[in-house]
Design a protein around this motif. Structure first.
Motif, PDB file in Angstrom:
ATOM      1  N   ASN A 146     -85.451 -39.641 -37.955  1.00  0.00           N
ATOM      2  CA  ASN A 146     -84.433 -40.062 -38.909  1.00  0.00           C
ATOM      3  C   ASN A 146     -83.843 -41.427 -38.543  1.00  0.00           C
ATOM      4  O   ASN A 146     -83.631 -42.273 -39.413  1.00  0.00           O
ATOM      5  CB  ASN A 146     -83.340 -38.994 -38.979  1.00  0.00           C
ATOM      6  N   ALA A 147     -83.589 -41.652 -37.282  1.00  0.00           N
ATOM      7  CA  ALA A 147     -83.011 -42.931 -36.837  1.00  0.00           C
ATOM      8  C   ALA A 147     -83.929 -44.097 -37.187  1.00  0.00           C
ATOM      9  O   ALA A 147     -83.455 -45.175 -37.583  1.00  0.00           O
ATOM     10  CB  ALA A 147     -82.750 -42.893 -35.339  1.00  0.00           C
ATOM     11  N   ASP A 148     -85.226 -43.894 -37.073  1.00  0.00           N
ATOM     12  CA  ASP A 148     -86.180 -44.950 -37.411  1.00  0.00           C
ATOM     13  C   ASP A 148     -86.148 -45.268 -38.907  1.00  0.00           C
ATOM     14  O   ASP A 148     -86.238 -46.428 -39.308  1.00  0.00           O
ATOM     15  CB  ASP A 148     -87.599 -44.557 -36.997  1.00  0.00           C
ATOM     16  N   VAL A 149     -86.022 -44.252 -39.713  1.00  0.00           N
ATOM     17  CA  VAL A 149     -85.963 -44.448 -41.162  1.00  0.00           C
ATOM     18  C   VAL A 149     -84.685 -45.206 -41.524  1.00  0.00           C
ATOM     19  O   VAL A 149     -84.719 -46.160 -42.306  1.00  0.00           O
ATOM     20  CB  VAL A 149     -86.025 -43.101 -41.915  1.00  0.00           C
ATOM     21  N   TRP A 150     -83.544 -44.791 -40.967  1.00  0.00           N
ATOM     22  CA  TRP A 150     -82.281 -45.479 -41.235  1.00  0.00           C
ATOM     23  C   TRP A 150     -82.363 -46.951 -40.822  1.00  0.00           C
ATOM     24  O   TRP A 150     -81.879 -47.826 -41.531  1.00  0.00           O
ATOM     25  CB  TRP A 150     -81.125 -44.796 -40.505  1.00  0.00           C
ATOM     26  N   LYS A 151     -82.962 -47.197 -39.681  1.00  0.00           N
ATOM     27  CA  LYS A 151     -83.073 -48.568 -39.185  1.00  0.00           C
ATOM     28  C   LYS A 151     -83.907 -49.422 -40.146  1.00  0.00           C
ATOM     29  O   LYS A 151     -83.543 -50.554 -40.478  1.00  0.00           O
ATOM     30  CB  LYS A 151     -83.723 -48.554 -37.800  1.00  0.00           C
ATOM     31  N   LYS A 152     -84.994 -48.852 -40.629  1.00  0.00           N
ATOM     32  CA  LYS A 152     -85.904 -49.589 -41.504  1.00  0.00           C
ATOM     33  C   LYS A 152     -85.266 -49.904 -42.861  1.00  0.00           C
ATOM     34  O   LYS A 152     -85.457 -50.983 -43.420  1.00  0.00           O
ATOM     35  CB  LYS A 152     -87.193 -48.785 -41.706  1.00  0.00           C
ATOM     36  N   TYR A 153     -84.505 -48.951 -43.396  1.00  0.00           N
ATOM     37  CA  TYR A 153     -83.961 -49.116 -44.760  1.00  0.00           C
ATOM     38  C   TYR A 153     -82.465 -49.393 -44.799  1.00  0.00           C
ATOM     39  O   TYR A 153     -81.867 -49.383 -45.868  1.00  0.00           O
ATOM     40  CB  TYR A 153     -84.298 -47.870 -45.587  1.00  0.00           C
ATOM     41  N   ASP A 154     -81.858 -49.657 -43.662  1.00  0.00           N
ATOM     42  CA  ASP A 154     -80.414 -49.853 -43.580  1.00  0.00           C
ATOM     43  C   ASP A 154     -79.911 -50.956 -44.501  1.00  0.00           C
ATOM     44  O   ASP A 154     -78.847 -50.841 -45.101  1.00  0.00           O
ATOM     45  CB  ASP A 154     -79.997 -50.140 -42.137  1.00  0.00           C
TER      46      ASP A 154
END
Length: 83
Positions: free
Chosen positions: A70-78
């Motif tokens: 989840n953290a990777d997804v948030w980072k990518k689409y933040d």
């Protein structure tokens, strides 16, 4: 025989056994309503290719090794997410 074919066969058998017009009318109305709702839903508006892609993604999501943290997804689409 596939599961869906079995269900259809059982459904046809059930209908053939029913002799009460009121019961058959209620089942017909309920079933027709469900089919209509499904066809008018977002899922029904997708192409066969889009539906297949979503089904594949869903199946892949059942395997932890294919998931993205989840953290990777948030980072990518933040930058597109407003808070």
């Amino acid at each position: 025989m596939s599961r869906i074919d079995t269900i259809k066969q059982q459904f046809h058998t059930l209908i053939d056994q029913a002799d009460d017009e009121v019961v058959l009318t209620h089942f017909y109305d309920a079933f027709a309503s469900l089919v209509e709702a499904q066809e008018s839903s977002l899922w029904g508006s997708l192409s066969a290719e889009q539906q297949a892609s979503l089904k594949q993604s869903y199946e892949e999501s059942k395997h932890p090794e294919t998931l993205i943290p989840n953290a990777d997804v948030w980072k990518k689409y933040d930058k597109w997410i407003t808070r």
